[in-house]
Design an enzyme around this catalytic site. Sequence first.
Site, PDB file in Angstrom:
ATOM      1  N   LYS A 197      70.664  18.388  25.697  1.00 32.72           N
ATOM      2  CA  LYS A 197      71.306  18.400  26.556  1.00 32.72           C
ATOM      3  C   LYS A 197      71.322  19.451  27.743  1.00 32.72           C
ATOM      4  O   LYS A 197      72.174  20.174  27.574  1.00 32.72           O
ATOM      5  CB  LYS A 197      72.709  17.313  26.319  1.00 32.72           C
ATOM      6  CG  LYS A 197      73.386  17.149  27.904  1.00 32.72           C
ATOM      7  CD  LYS A 197      74.659  16.324  27.063  1.00 32.72           C
ATOM      8  CE  LYS A 197      75.559  16.345  28.406  1.00 32.72           C
ATOM      9  NZ  LYS A 197      77.049  15.637  27.591  1.00 32.72           N
ATOM     10  N   ARG A 207      79.583  11.382  36.333  1.00 32.43           N
ATOM     11  CA  ARG A 207      80.730  12.123  36.574  1.00 32.43           C
ATOM     12  C   ARG A 207      82.076  11.205  37.533  1.00 32.43           C
ATOM     13  O   ARG A 207      83.647  11.425  37.945  1.00 32.43           O
ATOM     14  CB  ARG A 207      80.843  13.603  37.085  1.00 32.43           C
ATOM     15  CG  ARG A 207      80.617  14.355  35.902  1.00 32.43           C
ATOM     16  CD  ARG A 207      80.047  15.894  35.985  1.00 32.43           C
ATOM     17  NE  ARG A 207      79.267  16.733  35.223  1.00 32.43           N
ATOM     18  CZ  ARG A 207      78.365  17.095  34.933  1.00 32.43           C
ATOM     19  NH1 ARG A 207      78.689  18.290  36.404  1.00 32.43           N
ATOM     20  NH2 ARG A 207      77.940  18.151  34.432  1.00 32.43           N
ATOM     21  N   LYS A 219      78.607  23.645  33.686  1.00 29.88           N
ATOM     22  CA  LYS A 219      78.268  23.357  32.704  1.00 29.88           C
ATOM     23  C   LYS A 219      77.146  24.323  31.791  1.00 29.88           C
ATOM     24  O   LYS A 219      76.865  24.210  30.556  1.00 29.88           O
ATOM     25  CB  LYS A 219      78.159  21.848  32.005  1.00 29.88           C
ATOM     26  CG  LYS A 219      79.405  20.886  32.285  1.00 29.88           C
ATOM     27  CD  LYS A 219      79.253  19.515  32.109  1.00 29.88           C
ATOM     28  CE  LYS A 219      80.692  18.773  32.141  1.00 29.88           C
ATOM     29  NZ  LYS A 219      81.501  17.592  31.530  1.00 29.88           N
ATOM     30  N   GLU A 235      67.411  24.132  18.906  1.00 33.04           N
ATOM     31  CA  GLU A 235      68.132  22.660  18.836  1.00 33.04           C
ATOM     32  C   GLU A 235      68.122  21.586  17.345  1.00 33.04           C
ATOM     33  O   GLU A 235      68.694  20.655  17.347  1.00 33.04           O
ATOM     34  CB  GLU A 235      68.957  22.553  19.861  1.00 33.04           C
ATOM     35  CG  GLU A 235      69.407  23.213  20.858  1.00 33.04           C
ATOM     36  CD  GLU A 235      70.912  23.408  20.509  1.00 33.04           C
ATOM     37  OE1 GLU A 235      70.958  22.974  19.594  1.00 33.04           O
ATOM     38  OE2 GLU A 235      71.353  24.302  21.476  1.00 33.04           O
ATOM     39  N   LYS A 250      68.234  14.499  27.030  1.00 29.45           N
ATOM     40  CA  LYS A 250      69.111  13.923  27.921  1.00 29.45           C
ATOM     41  C   LYS A 250      68.814  15.234  28.951  1.00 29.45           C
ATOM     42  O   LYS A 250      69.147  16.036  28.846  1.00 29.45           O
ATOM     43  CB  LYS A 250      70.332  13.531  27.632  1.00 29.45           C
ATOM     44  CG  LYS A 250      71.663  13.332  28.914  1.00 29.45           C
ATOM     45  CD  LYS A 250      72.580  12.947  28.288  1.00 29.45           C
ATOM     46  CE  LYS A 250      73.450  12.653  29.625  1.00 29.45           C
ATOM     47  NZ  LYS A 250      74.986  12.416  29.003  1.00 29.45           N
ATOM     48  N   SER A 276      73.171   9.029  34.456  1.00 34.18           N
ATOM     49  CA  SER A 276      73.081   8.069  35.968  1.00 34.18           C
ATOM     50  C   SER A 276      72.130   8.332  37.440  1.00 34.18           C
ATOM     51  O   SER A 276      72.162   7.511  38.115  1.00 34.18           O
ATOM     52  CB  SER A 276      74.300   8.422  36.043  1.00 34.18           C
ATOM     53  OG  SER A 276      75.145   9.982  36.032  1.00 34.18           O
ATOM     54  N   TYR A 315      71.812   2.836  31.536  1.00 30.39           N
ATOM     55  CA  TYR A 315      72.429   1.165  32.304  1.00 30.39           C
ATOM     56  C   TYR A 315      71.243   0.584  33.154  1.00 30.39           C
ATOM     57  O   TYR A 315      72.045  -0.841  33.167  1.00 30.39           O
ATOM     58  CB  TYR A 315      72.613   2.159  33.984  1.00 30.39           C
ATOM     59  CG  TYR A 315      73.107   3.284  33.310  1.00 30.39           C
ATOM     60  CD1 TYR A 315      74.973   3.583  32.553  1.00 30.39           C
ATOM     61  CD2 TYR A 315      73.367   4.946  32.912  1.00 30.39           C
ATOM     62  CE1 TYR A 315      75.547   4.391  32.580  1.00 30.39           C
ATOM     63  CE2 TYR A 315      73.991   6.213  32.861  1.00 30.39           C
ATOM     64  CZ  TYR A 315      75.399   5.988  32.120  1.00 30.39           C
ATOM     65  OH  TYR A 315      75.633   6.897  32.207  1.00 30.39           O
TER      66      TYR A 315
HETATM   67  C1  PBG Z   1      79.880  13.840  28.827  1.00 31.79           C
HETATM   68  C2  PBG Z   1      78.143  13.458  29.352  1.00 31.79           C
HETATM   69  C3  PBG Z   1      78.156  12.853  30.576  1.00 31.79           C
HETATM   70  C4  PBG Z   1      76.923  12.144  30.375  1.00 31.79           C
HETATM   71  C5  PBG Z   1      77.266  12.043  28.540  1.00 31.79           C
HETATM   72  N1  PBG Z   1      78.427  11.892  28.282  1.00 31.79           N
HETATM   73  C6  PBG Z   1      78.217  14.262  31.993  1.00 31.79           C
HETATM   74  C7  PBG Z   1      77.838  14.987  31.930  1.00 31.79           C
HETATM   75  O1  PBG Z   1      77.885  16.031  30.306  1.00 31.79           O
HETATM   76  O2  PBG Z   1      78.614  16.051  32.625  1.00 31.79           O
HETATM   77  C8  PBG Z   1      76.325  11.918  31.209  1.00 31.79           C
HETATM   78  C9  PBG Z   1      75.849  10.588  30.870  1.00 31.79           C
HETATM   79  C10 PBG Z   1      75.331  10.220  32.863  1.00 31.79           C
HETATM   80  O3  PBG Z   1      74.915  10.656  33.665  1.00 31.79           O
HETATM   81  O4  PBG Z   1      74.718   8.934  33.007  1.00 31.79           O
HETATM   82  N2  PBG Z   1      80.109  14.153  27.569  1.00 31.79           N
END
Ligand code: PBG
Length: 324
Positions: A197, A207, A219, A235, A250, A276, A315
Amino acid sequence: MIRPRRNRKSPAVRALVRETTLSASDLIYPLFVHDKNTDEEIDSMPGCKRWSLEGLVKEAGEAHALGIPAVVLFPAISEDLKSPDAAECHNANGLIPRAIKALKTAYPDLLVITDVALDPYNSDGHDGLVAENDKGELEILNDETVEILCQQALCHASAGADMVSPSDMMDGRVEAIRTSLDSDGFTDVSILAYTAKYASSYYGPFRGALESSPKAGDKKTYQMDPSNVREAIRETLLDEDEGADIIMVKPAGPYLDVISQVRAATALPVAAYQVSGEYLMIKSAAKDGWLDEQSVMMESLVGIKRAGADIIVSYFAKQAAQSL
Ligand code: PBG
């Protein structure tokens, strides 16, 4: 003369030689839920809603009827339930346990997957616990966070979740969660690990949907550097060793090379999350008539599958399944 075009001459030939096909059974549908009686449009994600429990059950049922096997849940938690220790994340009567029970009661065959991370519940907005070090800098605590993630996973499993999905990127959490689940008798609850990720700006609209942006800092000390691919393999091997059932990459679209290399590095199923920001870019370009939404959506999903993803979290899942 060699004429590759012969294999493209008609829809029938193209169907026969097609290398990659997308089906509704490849898709996981992410759904947002909140503790209100009405469904609310999400400004940052047109076409998505924060569902009431009732709306959630109805939407999941429609998706399931189209052949989508699984949903993954994300809670919008009211500000007064957020705290620095994120304790609401393992409240047995919390929003997510109630959502799991409602879904499993209505559709026992639908796979219910839950996100395991602290950010929706943490007043600091981070996926882990935040502490200040001697120099006054913010630090995300690893091992202390993992203990809470285990409680969160157990809480979801007790409510009936089929699969838990740690998205926090703490070290050692897959093994710790597997051990906790097993010792409480949840040996059949699977782990879909967010293995690679990335610290991506494409998460912005998500968010916004959950009002879960970090209050301070970013992050980057836990999510991966977008420049790295060998680290994704590292990983992958770790998560496989720690007992993950499915490996996830992701975001998806900007990381197709990562998906393809991860696919080659493991025998486990590989999932990819079309996040997203990827969704919003297509939606907003289509809204102004710049792109054809339906065909760009399908092309983006087939591209992710062609790169090597067996499973796609999107989505667009319901909209895509409607046309499959
Ligand atoms: C947080 C989480 C995030 C997403 C899924 N779980 C956001 C982040 O890590 O800040 C993002 C999903 C998306 O953008 O569609 N644990």
